[in-house]
Enzyme design. Structure first.
Site, PDB file in Angstrom:
ATOM      1  CB  ALA A  63      -0.869  -0.043   1.309  1.00  0.00           C
ATOM      2  CG  ASN A  64       5.161   1.058  -0.231  1.00  0.00           C
ATOM      3  OD1 ASN A  64       4.791  -0.119  -0.207  1.00  0.00           O
ATOM      4  ND2 ASN A  64       6.140   1.423  -0.618  1.00  0.00           N
ATOM      5  N   GLY A  83      -1.458  -0.099  -4.871  1.00  0.00           N
ATOM      6  CA  GLY A  83      -1.994  -0.161  -3.555  1.00  0.00           C
ATOM      7  C   GLY A  83      -2.146   0.964  -2.705  1.00  0.00           C
ATOM      8  CE1 TYR A 131       4.286  -9.809 -12.170  1.00  0.00           C
ATOM      9  CE2 TYR A 131       3.795  -9.473 -14.540  1.00  0.00           C
ATOM     10  CZ  TYR A 131       3.547  -8.897 -13.164  1.00  0.00           C
ATOM     11  OH  TYR A 131       2.399  -8.096 -12.717  1.00  0.00           O
TER      12      TYR A 131
END
Length: 298
Positions: free
Chosen positions: A17-18, A22, A166
């Protein structure tokens, strides 16, 4: 994003979330009244994000590349928040350099993007079930559509290539979301497992994915910025999955534009592998064995 319903009284957890998707997701949830837990690897960056996000937020350390960190985070969070309304499994890594591993020896993409979130969700399942209308949202990617899992080499130890690794990890994450829905339904659980993907979105991962390629990497990173949509637009599918009334388990949301790369939110199309129950069952068994986290769902 003013169509998001009132979130007052809800406890929401957003991983990664930084920054990027997010950060915008956390900000919108907080702006609409939720108490948001910013689950971040770098707490200094999380504190900075919290100041900018504002609202009712808290920062907690979570390194999804370490099962010990996942367990410590889940233990502390579960004690402080007996009921959790929303878990957004947003965090992810895309590293186009040489093969790397997590603290537990997993290939870093699969270990972080799938196994860390698998363990986290399982450890918080009881807290989610205690909420009145709980949801789990797993973040997929359009790259999952061209990927196939090799169960004989899940950790990509043979012929490692970063981009396919990925893609496989995002396919695995997508499979997890659908298999979780099937098992929750079978168990009669109130938890809704939904999925979303952001299309082609301009985040901090876009240029960083090419850093190791030197001058060519800088050119490719800048080119990526030209063809992607703003992060605020890319966040809409996961916010819809997280908050829209009437979302059902197993629904998958993404952009409506060409090849699902950008545009308004619509139901997305998952690959055949992503929705195959046999593949889901096999991956689930592997994830439980690798993480040591059991859900008690069959």
């Amino acid at each position: 994003m003013n169509s998001i319903p009132d979130q007052h009284g809800r406890i929401a957890v957003v991983t990664g979330a930084n920054s990027g998707l997010g950060r915008v997701t956390a900000a919108e949830l907080a702006r609409h009244g939720a108490h948001v837990v910013l689950a971040v690897r770098n707490t200094a960056a999380g504190a900075e994000a919290a100041r900018e996000v504002g609202g009712d937020v808290e920062v907690r350390e979570l390194d999804l590349a370490s099962l010990a960190s996942v367990r410590a985070f889940a233990t502390g969070l579960a004690a402080d928040h007996p009921a959790i309304d929303l878990l957004v499994n947003n965090a992810g890594v895309v590293l186009l350099g040489p093969r790397r591993t997590t603290a537990d020896g997993f290939e870093v993409h699969l270990g972080t993007n799938l196994l860390g979130h698998f363990a986290l969700t399982g450890l918080l399942l009881g807290n989610l079930a205690a909420a009145p209308e709980p949801r789990v949202v797993n973040l997929s990617s359009i790259t999952h559509k061209n990927a196939h899992l090799d169960f004989d080499d899940l950790m990509f130890e043979r012929d490692y290539r970063a981009a396919p690794a990925y893609g496989r990890s995002k396919l695995a994450t997508t499979i997890f979301g659908f298999e979780l829905d099937r098992r929750l339904r079978a168990a009669g659980s109130p938890i809704v497992s939904a999925l979303a993907h952001p299309g082609l979105t301009r985040t901090n991962l876009t240029p960083r994915a090419w850093e190791h390629r030197g001058r060519l990497g800088k050119i490719m990173g800048r080119a990526g910025l030209l063809v992607t949509q703003p992060v605020e637009q890319g966040t809409r599918p996961q916010l819809y999955a997280a908050t829209a009334p009437g979302v059902r388990g197993g629904q998958f949301f993404g952009p409506a534009g060409l090849w699902e790369t950008r545009g308004r939110v619509t139901e997305a199309r998952a690959s055949r592998d992503a929705t195959d129950p046999a593949i889901g069952k096999r991956l689930w068994s592997a994830a439980e064995a690798l993480t040591g986290v059991g859900y008690g769902l069959r």
